[in-house]
Design an enzyme around this catalytic site. Structure first.
Site, mmCIF file in Angstrom:
data_model
loop_
_atom_site.group_PDB
_atom_site.id
_atom_site.type_symbol
_atom_site.label_atom_id
_atom_site.label_comp_id
_atom_site.label_asym_id
_atom_site.label_seq_id
_atom_site.Cartn_x
_atom_site.Cartn_y
_atom_site.Cartn_z
ATOM 1 N N ASP A 82 0.706 -1.026 -0.104
ATOM 2 C CA ASP A 82 -0.063 -0.037 -0.047
ATOM 3 C C ASP A 82 1.057 1.143 0.229
ATOM 4 O O ASP A 82 2.115 1.201 0.184
ATOM 5 C CB ASP A 82 -0.772 0.080 1.094
ATOM 6 C CG ASP A 82 -2.150 1.045 1.171
ATOM 7 O OD1 ASP A 82 -2.036 1.769 0.079
ATOM 8 O OD2 ASP A 82 -3.139 0.880 1.670
HETATM 9 C C1 BGC Z 1 -4.978 3.585 0.130
HETATM 10 C C2 BGC Z 1 -5.134 2.420 -0.887
HETATM 11 C C3 BGC Z 1 -5.088 2.812 -2.085
HETATM 12 C C4 BGC Z 1 -3.529 3.568 -2.460
HETATM 13 C C5 BGC Z 1 -3.392 4.157 -3.638
HETATM 14 C C6 BGC Z 1 -3.494 4.186 0.069
HETATM 15 O O1 BGC Z 1 -3.583 5.128 0.746
HETATM 16 O O2 BGC Z 1 -4.663 2.756 1.448
HETATM 17 O O3 BGC Z 1 -6.329 1.727 -0.693
HETATM 18 O O4 BGC Z 1 -5.105 1.979 -3.250
HETATM 19 O O5 BGC Z 1 -3.631 4.585 -1.375
HETATM 20 O O6 BGC Z 1 -3.762 5.328 -3.803
#
Ligand code: BGC
Length: 730
Positions: free
Chosen positions: A289
């Site tokens: 993530d």
């Molecule tokens: C979120 C994810 C997301 C990623 C990219 C993160 O902060 O937890 O769900 O896909 O950002 O935007």
């Protein structure tokens, strides 16, 4: 001599032609993917391999939590790019550099968060689950995939299938509620919708199951927090949708921010390698993530970025989202023999495999198409899903649907003319201007039938009561009051935890004043989580949960209020009576003293259980019939239940089939959803719902290491208000 040199030249010329290198296997679109992967890998330098393991960003980020990472430049060859203007021309420019200015011409994989639609926004996932219509969700995801693909994107970070039982957590809106099986079924539907039959079809994009794993259990509903999950719960609750999503062929997974009982999800060799790659044989890749590799330092398991990279990579995270930790440290970690080359090769192969499967090597560019968004057929899917997702929570004295005796409707409340909040949180390229308002829907639906008297009343939040008098006046001159309340879209999604899930006091005050008029009150709720309705519910004659419906909510709601459409949604998440009841969910385990241990100050039962949802007709369940009262472990059992529509209108009924076992070697949830089916039944008609029970699939339970156990004994099967016992023998 002259003659000789001419011949020599001809021969040499011939040799030059003959020596022209053959097309490398990896560029041959007819060669099998695995041969192409192996061939390309052999040609790559270590630097080129490491490049593939990184995801960069150019900003244009639609996630407010991840701003400030803008990187204006990046090398021509990178593994993946997250976020950009969603302009296919930009993609093509960047892709051209990768294809033409790098030695091997490895295409970039373009990713974006497409959560509930790309531009044609449909209801949030929590609402989608209430439709109990996975086929429709699959269609909606296919619409999203097409718009996404035509915008130059190959990969979405969706579906989120984190089972979530704490509505204080803002991200409950992004998943399919509190139940493992529901998350599994809708997660699979999304994967199928995004990925199509094959990843290299014209409008297929790669899916990403997230956030592997246990993120929904963040302590106290506080985002990014520690998740204390026993090994038993990990397997029986959180793993269920992931296993199903992997089986359905999801190309990628994202490792979560959360710490699972001391071992962060992004540095967890058990979940990422032993289970995912070892037992489930997933051959795609895991992306971290956003910043979750670097965050291992904050979680206290890595002293510096290098150690964080080592832990995440060795645990099984193949791609580093934006941290650039892999880019900066992997070479040195290899030199120091902390990371073996075999592990690098395996990670690179996984990423290349997905790029080949997507057809990126053969079709690296996006065609520029003028009409790609909001096509009539796309909006029709969004409208259908919005209608099926809405849940009639209460309908005292059958105040709904509004009959022909209703000549005037007071349409009040802060959401009645709202667009931005109805679109819902995290809506990719969704534009609030595309959203049909509730009042637009009502004006169309009730044209020539009833007068609409609009007044806003109050804002969503704040203390300004100055508009309440106008709303009361509108109520006084109307036959019924429809009051549209709810949350701002920014109150849901990432980093939007709330300690109290009731609506702001100003909205409650508005309803209290409207109630004094004595007119029937229909409460419409547009929100991204279950709400505490302990004060509002007694004031309402009817309540419709419309959620955050996307672009087509107005007509969908109005059609339910008018009765043109019979509501068919049922909750995929429990509404606690008060915030203090959290956690409360249907498949908890039995208490040691079922009749004691209640709250002294409030009822212990939630306001609306998982599965609750009313209709304008009545469905009567006959007793369940079984193909046998006793089966052996290798036999199947068929359960059927005849449901009659005994009311006056056609309606759709979802039969939710639960199983319970009250005596096994470990205590089990009081009941577990194992199957569901939604069917339209005409007024006066009947339908026989059927559930074929496969003992290993439906009656077994996992132990703390995921091993399934099937124990003989008594089971109970339930549907509607019916239940029946059967016995499983060896
Ligand atoms: C979120 C994810 C997301 C990623 C990219 C993160 O902060 O937890 O769900 O896909 O950002 O935007």
């Amino acid at each position: 001599m002259k003659y000789f040199s001419l011949v020599t030249m001809l021969i040499l010329g011939g040799q030059v032609l003959a020596a022209k290198p053959p097309v490398p296997v990896y560029k041959d679109k007819n060669a099998p993917v695995e041969s192409r992967v192996e061939d390309l890998l052999k040609r790559m330098t270590l630097e080129e391999k490491i490049e593939q393991l990184n995801q960069q960003t150019v900003g244009d980020n639609n996630n407010p939590n991840n701003n400030g990472y803008k990187k204006p430049t990046f090398p021509a060859g990178i593994g993946s790019l997250i976020y950009f203007s969603a302009d296919p021309a930009f993609r093509n420019t960047v892709q051209k550099r990768a294809m033409e200015e790098t030695r091997l011409g490895i295409p970039i994989l373009f990713g974006y968060d497409v959560i509930h639609g790309f531009r044609t926004i449909y209801p949030i996932s929590l609402a989608q689950g209430c439709s109990w219509n996975p086929e429709l969700v699959e269609e909606a995801c296919a619409v999203a995939a097409k718009e996404t693909k035509l915008s130059g994107i190959d990969w979405t970070f969706s579906p989120m299938i984190d089972v979530a039982r704490d509505p204080r957590w803002g991200r409950v809106s992004e998943g399919y509620g509190e139940d493992p099986y529901t998350n599994a079924m809708f997660g699979v539907a999304s994967v199928k919708g995004y990925q199509g039959k094959k990843l290299n079809e014209q409008y297929s994009i790669a899916a990403c199951l997230k956030h592997y794993i246990g993120y929904g259990m963040s302590e106290g509903g506080r985002d990014y927090h520690y998740a204390d999950i026993s090994a038993q719960s990990l397997w029986e609750t959180y793993m269920v949708p992931y296993e199903a999503g992997v089986k359905a062929g999801a190309a990628t997974l994202m490792s979560g921010f959360n710490d699972i009982s001391g071992i962060p999800a992004s540095a967890n060799p058990y979940t990422l390698t032993e289970v995912l790659k070892g037992r489930w044989k997933h051959d795609g890749f895991v992306v971290s993530d956003w910043g979750s590799v670097e965050q291992l330092m904050a979680q206290g398991v890595a002293k510096d970025r290098k150690e964080a990279g080592l832990k995440a990579f060795m645990a099984g995270v193949e791609m580093d989202m934006v941290d650039d930790i892999y880019g900066q440290n992997l070479k040195q970690l290899i030199d120091e023999k902390k990371v073996p080359m075999t592990k690098i090769d395996d990670a690179v192969k996984r990423i290349l495999r997905i790029k080949f499967r997507l057809g990126l090597f053969d079709n690296p560019y996006t065609p520029i198409v003028a009409e790609r968004y909001l096509q009539p057929e796309s909006k029709a899917v969004a409208a259908k899903l919005a209608t099926e997702s809405m849940v009639l929570l209460k309908n005292k004295s059958k105040v709904l649907p509004l009959g022909s005796n209703i000549k005037s409707i007071a349409l009040v409340g802060p959401l009645a003319k709202d667009q931005a909040d109805l679109i819902g949180n995290w809506s990719a390229q969704g534009d609030p201007k595309d959203a049909e308002t509730i009042i637009d829907g009502f004006n169309k639906e009730f044209a020539q039938k009833a007068q609409i008297n609009y007044a806003k009343g109050t804002e969503i939040d704040g203390t300004d009561e100055s508009g309440i008098a106008e709303a009361v006046a509108a109520a006084q001159k109307s036959d019924v009051v429809v009051v549209c309340l709810g949350e701002k879209k920014t109150w849901s999604g990432e980093n939007t935890s709330r300690s109290n899930i009731s609506l702001p006091a100003i909205q409650e005050k508005l309803v209290a004043e409207l109630k004094k008029t004595g007119k029937p009150i229909v409460l419409v709720l547009a929100n991204g989580r279950p709400l505490e309705l302990v004060r509002l519910e007694p004031m309402a004659d009817a309540i419709v949960e419309m959620w955050q419906p996307g672009v087509a909510g107005g007509t969908a709601l109005a059609s339910i209020i008018s009765g043109r459409v019979n509501p068919s949604g049922k909750l995929d998440i429990t509404f606690p009576l008060t915030t203090g009841q959290i956690p409360t969910y249907y498949d908890m385990r039995q208490s040691a003293r079922p009749n004691s241990g209640k709250y002294q100050d409030i009822p212990t039962d939630p306001l609306y259980w998982f599965g609750h949802g009313l209709s304008y007709t009545d469905f009567t369940y006959a007793p369940i019939s079984l193909s046998a009262a006793q089966i052996h472990k290798n036999q199947k059992l068929v359960a059927t239940v005849e449901v009659s529509n005994t009311g006056g209108v056609t309606g759709k009924e979802t039969a939710l089939w639960y199983i319970a076992s009250h005596a096994s070697s470990i205590s089990r949830p009081m009941k577990e959803l194992k199957h569901f089916e939604k069917k339209e039944i005409a007024a006066g008609g009947k339908y026989v719902y059927k559930f074929e029970i496969d003992p290993m699939r439906d009656l077994s339970f996992p132990d703390a290491d995921g091993k399934k156990h099937l124990e003989s004994g008594d089971f109970v099967i339930m549907a509607g208000n019916q239940k029946i016992k059967f016995e499983l023998v060896d």
